[in-house]
Design an enzyme around this catalytic site. Structure first.
Site, PDB file in Angstrom:
ATOM      1  N   ASN A 199     -57.937  80.818 -54.545  1.00  0.00           N
ATOM      2  CA  ASN A 199     -58.184  80.654 -55.968  1.00  0.00           C
ATOM      3  C   ASN A 199     -58.867  79.317 -56.253  1.00  0.00           C
ATOM      4  OD1 ASN A 199     -57.519  81.429 -58.889  1.00  0.00           O
ATOM      5  ND2 ASN A 199     -56.649  79.357 -58.739  1.00  0.00           N
ATOM      6  N   GLU A 200     -60.016  79.357 -56.889  1.00  0.00           N
ATOM      7  CA  GLU A 200     -60.725  78.163 -57.357  1.00  0.00           C
ATOM      8  C   GLU A 200     -60.786  77.030 -56.324  1.00  0.00           C
ATOM      9  OE1 GLU A 200     -59.600  77.117 -61.384  1.00  0.00           O
ATOM     10  OE2 GLU A 200     -59.801  79.187 -62.071  1.00  0.00           O
ATOM     11  N   PRO A 201     -61.319  77.325 -55.139  1.00  0.00           N
ATOM     12  CA  PRO A 201     -61.407  76.279 -54.115  1.00  0.00           C
ATOM     13  C   PRO A 201     -62.375  75.171 -54.524  1.00  0.00           C
ATOM     14  CG  PRO A 201     -62.683  78.185 -53.455  1.00  0.00           C
ATOM     15  CD  PRO A 201     -61.916  78.602 -54.679  1.00  0.00           C
TER      16      PRO A 201
END
Lengths: 509, 509, 509, 509
Positions: C162-164
């Site tokens: 998620n949202e790296p």
């Protein structure tokens, strides 16, 4: 081998028996009470048994999110969040339960140290600031009074902390520090309303006599509020730990019961506390949630004996716990993990579930009681009894042939019996027989549940000589409930059982 | 006396078996379908068994209020009221049921005479005006198509009238008049949509061969629409009536089955009808709703035999009836009144309820079938069987010891069994034992229901020589379902059953 | 000020419109899915809207207890626990939902570092050992296939992390490390079954263009499995944080939509990925769970615009989130805490709940679409529309008078409308009006809920000139759904509305 | 035209008001109580309103199957069947209702003649043998006492027959014969237990003064048991019958109320009966189940006036009836058939449903009452009011502007209102708008139901001059409930409504 036991009951005999079995039930940490599976299991327990109170740990633990701090203009301030607490207590109340409140453990932001207990990491150290602790208690009580009314809240008993006599539950098992905690907590409670009942020391059976005496002396000397005395009791030796499981040896029930008598005597030895209610806020056979004994028929039969006698010394005894949503040693890998519950995960009643269901039925006066049975008679002359046959030896065989002679008026009677034994009501066996699946399917669960109910039988008898001879053959670890009730048969016009193809013979002499 | 029966099953044997047991179920008059107790009983049946269709009388009877007349300017006009009909069919559909529509009886305002049948007074005379009758059928079908869609309605079979071969159901049992009714009804149906399946003659076993031949000849000669043939079948002799009850003698099941074979042969003797589906739109042991045999375990065991063989000749066989909300001979005075239902009033499953539940489980091919058993094997090699032991003699004892040798791969297996016999699942006995109360209390009903479920048992076996020896001791009137399934046991880390106090021994050789 | 908008719809016009609004919905961490309140809110959403998939964080976080280590003979070994996971996915499936699986975050025992995100402390660092990570993925998938069947599991989309691109969600927002994680995860998934669809990079709108290009280049160059592209999108500026709340400025919807178009273009610029499905696995107005805008009618009206156009570029867009059982910033202190949910705690549908309910109704082809409305026509010529009027200015007034001219056959019609505006369906206002109680009582909740449903109105119209003029006055932040449907009035015999005292006039021209 | 009405309420005013609106509710014949739809409608009524008692016809009619005869050895004997009766009363009790028992009509086998009333053919002739009638009453009471306990049964009021002053309900309206029936019935009841309350003469408003005087004289002269006086009251003129409908003119409410006052005065004129409870065991606007006025908002507004004043003279007034499962004139062809119910078939609450719901809320003392309003204040100073505006003229317009000035302490208040008027809560209109389908689909019913709830609004006010000015604009046939309650607003930390995009303005002065 069959052991024969006979019991002739005379007309006006009476035995002591205080049936407090359904006053209180135990539960895992309060945060788990938010879970759906927890709710469903608790509802199942309440629908069948109907306990009055519920007690567990974790009211003030971080997952309940009550104690909060924030910074404003460089100053750390306190605020309280009752969102989750309301969900939990609202749910309890909707299920007919009142909390038996354990004040603990420590919010980590208020804690003086970092020591925790359990997989779920309850902080077990004293508060950094006792005033904040007292404020937390008072704020919580005031919120409850606001939401549920004072008249309701004063019916909830309160207890300070859990097992402070163990280093795992209270830093260093520091007795003086506990007395300080007790004093401040008890006074905080009474400040809110003097009618709220408070007690301690909530100890388990380790160095318990000394703790109890010192605690009562301290309260007495300092004239502290004290309304009830609380302690715990378990019936097993130390465990041998293998993988996810603990194996232990069960003690004789007499050993268990004697421990309570000693506590009772200690209390009664203080004139000002003589006769004060003692509440066993936790009890079970084994004290670890990894001992499969909890899932067996032996557990049901052994517990029956305890329930028949614990009322002699105790105002309540809270079986630890109602269900298997429980995380003290982590999350169970299978539905039969040796956890404490009356109900296994998957909504499976364990044999001991029925022990409590059966004791719930006993009303009126006790007309017989011994190591393997108890009988009562109610105001309508209905006789009810529970009989049991615990066999502690593994794979041991020791049937009991129990005979009663009951004095009864002449007339027609029905005898109703409900049998819980290893063949008829043994979900652990069914689960093993189908291959002990870790994660059973819905269909497998349905099968297991269909093997988890008592076998109910009925029988008609005509009495013409003022007595009834009743006998029960109890196989190993059997538990049986029965009822003897006068009937007044009605016969519909033209109904002739002897002419019905497929009808059974009405009465077997 | 124990009768020993052995059955060695070879690896690739196969027997005929068409399992149509859950295609259709019978019901009392349609007006009763408005009742709450009717709905609750039907829901119970559907939840456990799940029939596909439902058939009963009374679609056009006055209590359904469909056919209405009014006068306008001195002229009598017709109007239709589908308010109650929608409630009924909506409810059936919500329970997963489609109607198997019986066209009858006669609205009294359309009837040519006043003769009625039953306590609820269904008019059984021909219409005054056959055009109005055809219009009524068409209006009803069009309303259904409007409400449920044509694709749904064409899956509902239709049948013309009920047992016209009896004077009680059709004035004078007038055959020619019935043929006229059939002709006009069948054409009305086909006028709405040619795909809707229609049939008759819905006769019972009185003068049935002649009726069937004449009916088929008439249809053939007049090229009438005919998609299915329907008849009824019951297995008892004439009743002796005493008070509210009828006592009768059961016929041998072979007599019952032979009657159907003869019908089958008559149909097949018409080249144009050879192989046409025959539907038994009513069957049961006794044909009176006052014979307590319906409430017995004998009935369950006897019916099992019928279900194992009726599919040889019939496309469906509708047990008459699902429940005891039924008024043909008046309102029952007690919950066990000898009525037809699978469920007694008070939501009590009778033993025969389980016969249908068990047959629902049989899938795959048949690997053994005889007078007392049937076994199937499914695509996953799960073996399922039903065994039964009906004893027609009153209070007769005749146990059966049934042994099977099953060819199986080596490995570990579980055997699951569900036993319905006079001791374990006999609500009639429980009701009698508690004094046969006419109007049982909720508590008494709960007790009776707790004695109305099969006793489920499981057992583990290891097979190392490619075969399993299974045996069952069936007491009088016992019915037993079993399942043999390969298992792949999982053992959680550290789980050692032999160290658990209270654990049973895992496998008994 | 009233803004007048007119829209004349010609007979065969058509507009682009892909209605993917109910493909996926967001959820807080998976551990919360065990909660009863979570289940109840999700059931409410599914009963009214019925999403197909659900996506959230925390599959592999410690509270799900899947990844476990133990020591045996001095060696650390791995075991998996699927007890809680089964509870969650079983529940989703019972509610008609499939998981849209986010692979993350890191079990702390497998993590290479201690950095966590959120109040609930999800570990956001790479694995110490990527092989263990791959094994965890494969074990989980194999367990799912075992329990739910392969055919089911291949319908669940998978996404890596998620949202790296944010340092808070992925240590250092290290792009190369993410690519490694993606590669190993994607290959692990495909090793289980090549038909399971996998994608990334699950980024939000920070440095998103560069991340997307680099990710696609990397996948392309290394020929990695890639079935779908995923990203997030929010419509607000940076927050001003005050106490428990965040205040932000909403961007114009065009800005939001343009961001997605750019992503679409980047994907399509890779020949091998041209047309590949882009899934917005999170979107909402504000990206903080503390902005009360989520609870407002403005949010509902603004979101309507997004739902009408996001399908132009995206295969799905998962509103973040379905409910307010959510702990990223702690536990909410009040039921209207500015959290993301369609449903507020206490089972209160927020205005935006209805936006999704309304879009669910739109079927058939689009006949009109603009900034404030969308209309569709189905195969039965039923016209449905949604109109909205978001007013971003605080306390700003800007009514819209929307007029449509619809080409319709002559005949009688009913116009059904459902209005959600600040007066008729505004639970936030009701809560404020009663004093914004932090912990509302059941009675207060009942009142709030009674103010949280659309106002439904109906109106009859006769069309004789082949067109219908419809107009709606939308106050600030109003959202309205309507339906125009031909009717064929039935008049019961004798029913004369004009003679009924208390009847309204039938049709207002 | 707007009619302005002002009402200034002084601080310690008080008005008479006995709120007996929910003591009793009417029902169609008892046999219908077996139906599922009947149960569902009654449950809906009880969940929202919660009446205490229920009264209807048909206890002894043939469909209840209580009175049975059979022949034995040539002698006709009696037996009683309570199977259906138990189903009905069990269901009432489970819904929180006690029967208000009407003793009638005549089982046809006990009847002296064949005259019947209604589509469902209740026999209205005296018994052939009064002893059998007395025995039937006694057997029924004894069965009830056996099943429900004496303490329960003595709380059920009893009434002898129904409207004997009409020839349709009592053969020849024979007064002397009724007195005989009363005498024998009353004595039979008292023979069972003297505490059971019995009354009559259950007359309607035809020749009622003479009947009442003669009845009381007869009772007095013969020293008959008499605990309550019962009568009926309806508010319409004779009907004009067209097809399935009746059209009538409503009388002024004063005419209706005066009729009751006269009855009251007649009772009080007998010294021995002065102050005896008078129960209106039936009332409504129209007395025919075919007058659509029952389905209108006018009916709701008109009834409000009656409920505000009937308690001046009557101990209860049972609205005739709770639902539309009713067969006196046959089965309704549509859901809005002009039947009596508070609930229309299809589970649709009619406007008058809310009148009763609103009156249920009024507790405490009455502080204002007039032709169009009533206000009460409870022990917590919460003010509640109901206002109404019935407009009898068809399509007449006559709005009312109602202003109240309430004396209140300074502080913050919320005003909650619930509006039922022709635009907001008018299911009849919705049904007409969608084409008045005779047999609405489930979807159509859902739409109609979504238009059948009050529109709830809230508003905050700050009072600083010790009074609140409230005003309501009531359109034709509007009914409105309101509540004025002090609030103590809580403001969560950081919550600033004025910074929220999409928030409304908090308080409008």
């Amino acid at each position: 081998m069959i052991n024969k036991i006979k019991c002739n009951i005379a007309k006006d005999t009476s035995f002591p028996f205080n049936n407090n079995a359904s006053f209180c039930i135990g539960t895992g940490r309060m945060g788990l009470a938010l879970q759906k599976a927890y709710h469903d299991q608790l509802k199942m327990v309440q629908d069948e048994i109907g306990f009055s109170h519920i007690r567990g740990h974790g009211l003030f633990c971080d997952d309940m999110a009550i104690y909060q701090q924030y910074e404003e203009n460089g100053v750390v301030k306190t605020e309280y969040n009752f969102t989750y607490l309301d969900m939990v207590i609202d749910d309890y109340i909707s299920l007919g339960l009142k909390p038996f409140v354990e004040l603990g453990f420590m919010p980590h932001k208020m804690a003086s140290d970092t020591q925790t207990v359990f997989y779920w990491k309850g902080n077990v150290t004293p508060p950094k600031d006792y005033e904040k602790w007292a404020n937390l208690i008072k704020a919580t009580l005031l919120h409850w009074i606001d939401r549920y009314g004072l008249e309701e809240v004063i019916t909830w008993p309160f207890e300070v902390w859990n097992e402070p006599n163990l280093t795992s539950f209270w830093k260093n098992a520091d007795m003086q520090e506990y007395f300080k905690l007790y004093e401040i907590s008890a006074k905080a409670v009474k400040e809110v309303d003097s009618r709220i009942r408070i007690g301690g020391p909530a100890i388990c059976g380790v160095d318990d006599e000394r703790w109890l005496k010192e605690f009562l002396s301290y309260c007495s000397k300092n004239k502290l509020p004290l309304d009830i005395v609380t302690r715990h009791a378990y019936a097993t030796e130390l465990p041998d730990r293998v993988g996810h499981y603990d194996y232990q040896k069960l003690r004789a029930p007499e050993v268990f019961l004697d421990e309570l008598k000693i506590s009772r005597e200690i209390i009664d030895s203080f004139p000002e506390y003589k006769g004060m209610e003692m509440h066993i806020t936790e009890f079970n056979t084994s004290y670890t949630p990894k001992n499969p004994i909890h899932d067996t028929n032996l557990n049901a039969a052994y517990t029956a004996r305890l329930l028949s006698e614990m009322g002699d010394t105790c105002a309540s005894y809270s079986y630890w716990t109602f269900g298997d949503i429980f995380e003290e040693q982590g999350v169970a890998f299978t539905p039969f993990s040796g956890c404490f519950g009356l109900v296994a995960n998957g909504m499976i009643p364990k044999p001991t579930f029925w022990t409590f269901s059966f004791f719930k039925q006993l009303t009126g006066s006790c007309i017989a009681r011994d190591k393997n049975y108890i009988l009562t008679k109610d105001e309508n002359d209905v006789i009810r009894g529970i009989v049991w046959n615990p066999v502690e030896e593994i794979h041991g065989e020791a049937d009991i042939d129990l005979s009663f002679q009951l004095p009864l008026d002449n007339g027609k009677y029905v005898i109703i019996s409900k049998l819980v034994d290893e063949n008829t009501c043994n979900p652990l066996k069914t689960w093993l027989d189908i291959g002990s699946p870790n994660y059973p399917s819905e269909k497998e669960l349905a099968l297991i549940k269909s093997c988890a109910n008592p076998l109910t039988s009925t029988q008609r008898k005509t009495i013409s000589d003022k007595k009834l001879d009743l006998s029960f053959l109890l196989k190993r670890n059997a538990l049986l409930y029965f009822e003897v009730k006068k009937i007044h048969p009605q016969v519909d016009r033209g109904f002739q059982p002897e002419r019905i193809q497929g009808a059974h013979k009405l009465e077997t002499k």
